[in-house]
Design a protein around this motif. Structure first.
Motif: not given
Length: 439
Positions: A157-172
């Motif tokens: 859950s922690i990985a997904s809560v933090l990782g999804n927004p972080l991954g979205g930023l890295l995609l940018e």
């Protein structure tokens, strides 16, 4: 059978359990968070891989699922090796190889290399979760072990809560240095696994006997208490010695394996395809998609924290498993037929049970198996379950490709969850209760 522990001994063991949890969980939780970041990464990269490399939805679903084939094939050997060589060396090896391969996903060129890297990544990462589950049996009795497993799975859950927004930023970061955003995402989130491996090697003891925070007497108490409970449960279940065939002949283990498999099909259908489903709801930025994708994992964290510690009796454990599977069934059913807002609420309701079901089922083998049979039984439970990680994404990709509907494949998960809940009503979390109605 040995006599029950005295009040003083129970108090001492309780204090040692709390101390061991404080010392072990931060490092093991960090390792599991790193492993689950890969699941969020590949889900977020789906749409960009289709655009940049021409990887179709069906090919993506197959590649996402192939990870679990080599993962499943390698789990039992991995656990048996760890049982022999020790946790510190083996978990370090797992983290080093998967961190390097995960970062190298940045160099995928098309479908064939995508398939090859996913297969390699599955083989590299295999053994981490079942290895940690086996490691817990060296330290904790059943009640504390269920709590430890719940805390560990909270890492997803922690990985997904933090990782999804972080991954979205890295995609940018698309275009920086001539790289696509998904390439930066894989490298930036992959290499920290390599660094963490060296921390694991330095600080993770192989077991209580080598823990610097325990005296020799305390280490012996911890090991003896865990081993005594496992042996007593195994004798009561008639599985005190044997091989994997012993596990396969155990009807209760087969029920647990099937229930876990249905759970995993649904879980990984959501993990790998939810970003694409949300992205299909409108013109949303990668960061917004990542942020919305993280919401079901917030509810998953709530469920993981609140429910498993309350599974204090065999009856409660079984009822929580059945209820959790039915909650996932209801949430996904709503998500397949409703509009975006209600569908997201459905996914959040499903998320509440993600890590209610799993820690209780992972705790199940420790109530009836011991020694080498327990090591193999834990790995078998997770091995069969993790093949659901192949079936779920493959069916989702095939259904999307065939119908053009992102949600079509969820119907398979809905049906399987209903079957899993029905099967789980027959689970007996105490060997003494087998064959006793309403236990």
């Amino acid at each position: 059978m040995s006599s029950p522990p005295t009040t003083a001994l129970r108090d001492t063991l309780g204090e040692l359990d709390r101390r061991n949890l404080r010392r072990l969980m931060p490092l093991l939780l960090a390792a599991y968070i790193m492993s689950f970041l890969d699941r969020t990464n590949i889900g977020l990269a789906k749409e960009r891989l289709e655009v940049d490399l021409g990887i179709s939805a069906a090919a993506y679903g197959l590649g996402a699922g192939l990870f679990f084939l080599t993962y499943a094939a390698s789990e039992i050997p991995s656990n048996l090796i760890m049982h022999r060589v020790g946790a510190r060396w083996w978990i370090t090896r797992i983290m080093l190889t998967w961190g390097v391969i995960s970062a190298c996903m940045a160099f995928v060129q098309g479908e064939k290399s995508f398939y090859a890297m996913r297969l390699l990544l599955g083989a590299a990462e295999a053994g981490l979760l079942p290895g940690i589950l086996l490691y817990f049996t060296y330290w904790f009795r059943s009640g504390t072990r269920a709590r430890a497993i719940g805390l560990l799975l909270l890492g997803a859950s922690i990985a997904s809560v933090l990782g999804n927004p972080l991954g979205g930023l890295l995609l940018e970061m698309d275009g920086i240095g001539g790289w696509h955003g998904w390439q930066w995402m894989f490298v930036i989130e992959g290499l920290p696994c390599v660094l963490l491996a060296f921390v694991v090697f330095k600080y993770l003891p192989d077991g209580p006997a080598t823990a610097p925070w325990l005296t020799a007497k305390e280490a012996a108490l911890v090991s003896e208490a865990a081993a005594r409970e496992q042996e007593e449960g195994a004798k009561a279940a008639g599985t005190s010695s044997g091989t994997l065939l012993t596990v396969l002949r155990d009807k209760q283990m087969l029920i647990a394996i099937f229930a876990n498999w249905t759970h995993q099909v649904a879980l990984y259908s959501v993990v790998y395809f939810l970003p694409g489903i949300i992205g299909g709801w409108g013109h949303l930025s990668p960061f917004t998609v990542g942020l919305l994708t993280s919401l079901p994992w917030v509810t998953a964290a709530i469920g993981a924290v609140l429910v498993p510690p309350r599974a204090t009796t065999p009856r409660r454990s079984r009822n929580f498993v059945v209820t959790g599977l039915l909650m996932m069934f209801a949430g996904l059913l709503v998500a397949t037929v409703a509009g975006p807002v209600i569908a997201l609420l459905g996914f959040c309701f499903t998320g509440l049970a993600f890590f209610v079901v799993q820690p209780l089922l992972f705790n199940f083998p420790g109530t009836r198996l011991a020694g080498r049979t327990l090591a193999g039984g834990l790995a078998l439970l997770n091995t069969v379950g993790i093949t659901g990680g192949f079936v779920g994404p493959y069916v989702m990709g095939w259904a999307e490709e065939s119908t053009g509907n992102h949600l079509a494949g969820l119907w398979i998960s809905v049906v399987l969850l209903a079957l899993g809940a029905a099967a789980a009503t027959r689970l007996r979390f105490s060997a003494k209760d087998e064959g006793t109605a309403g236990s």
